[in-house]
Scaffold this active site. Structure first.
Site, short mmCIF file in Angstrom:
data_model
loop_
_atom_site.label_atom_id
_atom_site.label_comp_id
_atom_site.label_asym_id
_atom_site.label_seq_id
_atom_site.Cartn_x
_atom_site.Cartn_y
_atom_site.Cartn_z
N GLN A 18 0.83 -1.21 0.00
CA GLN A 18 0.00 0.00 0.00
C GLN A 18 0.86 1.26 0.00
O GLN A 18 0.74 2.13 -0.87
CB GLN A 18 -0.91 0.03 1.24
N SER A 129 6.14 1.87 13.85
CA SER A 129 4.68 1.69 13.96
C SER A 129 4.16 2.04 15.34
O SER A 129 4.82 1.80 16.36
CB SER A 129 4.37 0.21 13.69
N GLU A 131 2.12 0.31 16.74
CA GLU A 131 2.04 -0.97 17.47
C GLU A 131 3.15 -1.08 18.51
O GLU A 131 3.05 -1.86 19.45
CB GLU A 131 2.15 -2.13 16.49
N TYR A 153 4.88 -8.98 16.03
CA TYR A 153 5.08 -7.87 15.08
C TYR A 153 5.57 -6.62 15.82
O TYR A 153 6.55 -5.99 15.44
CB TYR A 153 3.77 -7.57 14.34
#
Ligand code: NAP
Ligand code: GDD
Length: 331
Positions: A18, A129, A131, A153
């Site tokens: 993306q 990120s 995250e 991740y």
């Protein structure tokens, strides 16, 4: 060999993803020579960059293979390196934790080593990120918020983040991390929740499906538009001194609100179609993410141009158009 056309040369890993596709568009518009790294595959996953392939160069290399990365740097001699490649789906990282660590974590060290040895004067962007904040230690999250990752991740991204900081501080490389909150678009992979919802809304509206199975509806995310976020990446590499930046909208919405917005936009009641399914719940959840992007606004002059409602509508419209024409998904 630099850019034969006199502008800068950018090497982009993850160009088939993306963000890679939006970044390639942005860099081409700025006159860059764009070289994308693709890994060998028996098929060609170029759907997102099909409209660009005659304007960019593609080169075969893999984040698992050090030699291929050294060769890529030597062949391209980039001015700027954007490291977007990763195993990027959090749910998969529990099933493939070692592979995720290899791609998403150690792969970054391989990239930095290749850069240090071949093009130490280049500028390096690492795709960090939100995250990494995981079980958030303060709200909103900013550059100084401590990391507490909640998935393989997230752990791999924390490693990647710190190795980038360490190569900057140890070897004087121009290396930055953009700590990006969730960003979406019509090119988002179908497994991510926004696209999963907008794709289902389109199919349900057109009578091609009736049900959407989701996991945790209470999770909150700060969702922005990918096109805005690649502009922030580029801005980070144009600064005099390298630094790390949080990029997000500063607003947070639940998955439930995402459903309300997407179904409501086409006149449907989400409660008639959404079924919660424990198969889509995660072993550990990141409950709340919301950015404080004030450093980016101040230092980069960056601000999001697309807000949540506009983003959801853009994605629903694109999925409706695609399903009406029976076009296979780009993701
Ligand atoms: P994406 O759509 O999943 O794209 C990932 C890209 O990485 C694909 O081009 C993929 O190639 C490539 N790749 C995976 N493993 C590779 C390997 N071993 N060698 C070479 N290439 C490899 O991800 P995205 O949403 O564009 O995100 C871009 C980056 O930003 C990722 O690092 C992601 O973790 C990070 N990030 C994303 C967000 C977000 O909300 N989107 C937020 C923060 C950070 P194939 O096409 O061959 O699979
Ligand atoms: N994917 C998915 N599928 N997520 C669901 C579902 C479902 O059926 N139901 C609820 N969710 C919840 C997840 O539990 C999570 O809390 C939230 O929706 C968002 O999930 P994703 O869209 O998969 O994204 P993510 O937040 O886990 O990760 C994305 O953003 C990160 C930045 O914060 C990815 O793009 C990562 O690569 C990126 O780093």
């Amino acid at each position: 060999m630099g850019d034969v056309r006199g502008g800068k040369t950018a090497l982009v890993t993850g160009i088939t993803g993306q963000d890679g596709s939006y970044l390639a568009e942005l860099l081409l518009a700025k006159g860059y020579r764009v070289v994308g790294v693709v890994r060998r595959s028996s098929t060609t996953p170029y759907e997102r960059i099909a409209h660009l392939v005659d304007r960019i160069e593609l080169l075969s290399a893999d984040l698992l293979d050090q030699t291929s990365l050294v060769d890529a740097m030597a062949e391209v001699h980039p001015d700027e390196i954007y490291n977007l490649a990763a195993q990027s789906f959090v749910a998969t990282s529990w099933n493939q934790p070692v592979l995720t660590g290899e791609f998403t974590g150690l792969g970054v060290t391989r990239m930095l080593e290749a850069m240090r040895r071949v093009v130490p004067k280049a500028r390096f962007y690492q795709a960090s990120s939100s995250e990494q904040f995981g079980m958030v230690q303060e709200t909103p999250q900013r550059e100084s918020t401590p990391f507490y990752p909640r998935s393989p991740y997230g752990v791999a991204k924390v490693y990647a983040h710190w190795i980038t900081v360490n190569y900057r501080e140890s070897f004087g490389l121009y290396a930055v991390s953009g700590i990006l909150f969730n960003h979406e678009s019509p090119r988002r992979g179908l497994e991510f929740v926004t696209r999963k919802v907008t794709d289902a809304v389109a199919r349900i509206k057109l009578g091609q499906a009736n049900e959407l199975r989701l996991g945790n509806l209470d999770a909150r995310r700060d969702w922005g538009f990918a096109g805005d976020y690649v502009d922030a990446m580029w801005r980070m590499l144009q600064q005099e001194t390298p630094g790390d930046y949080v990029i997000g909208t500063g607003e947070t919405w639940t998955v439930r609100q995402l459903c309300e917005e997407a179904f409501g936009y086409v006149g449907l009641d989400w409660r008639a179609h959404v079924v919660t399914d424990p198969r889509f719940a995660r072993p550990a959840e990141v409950e709340l993410l919301v950015a404080d992007p004030s450093k980016a606004k101040r230092a980069l002059g960056w601000e999001p141009t697309v807000r949540f409602r506009q983003l959801v509508r853009m994605m629903v419209d694109a999925d409706l158009a695609r399903h009406r024409m029976h076009v296979p998904s780009p993701a």
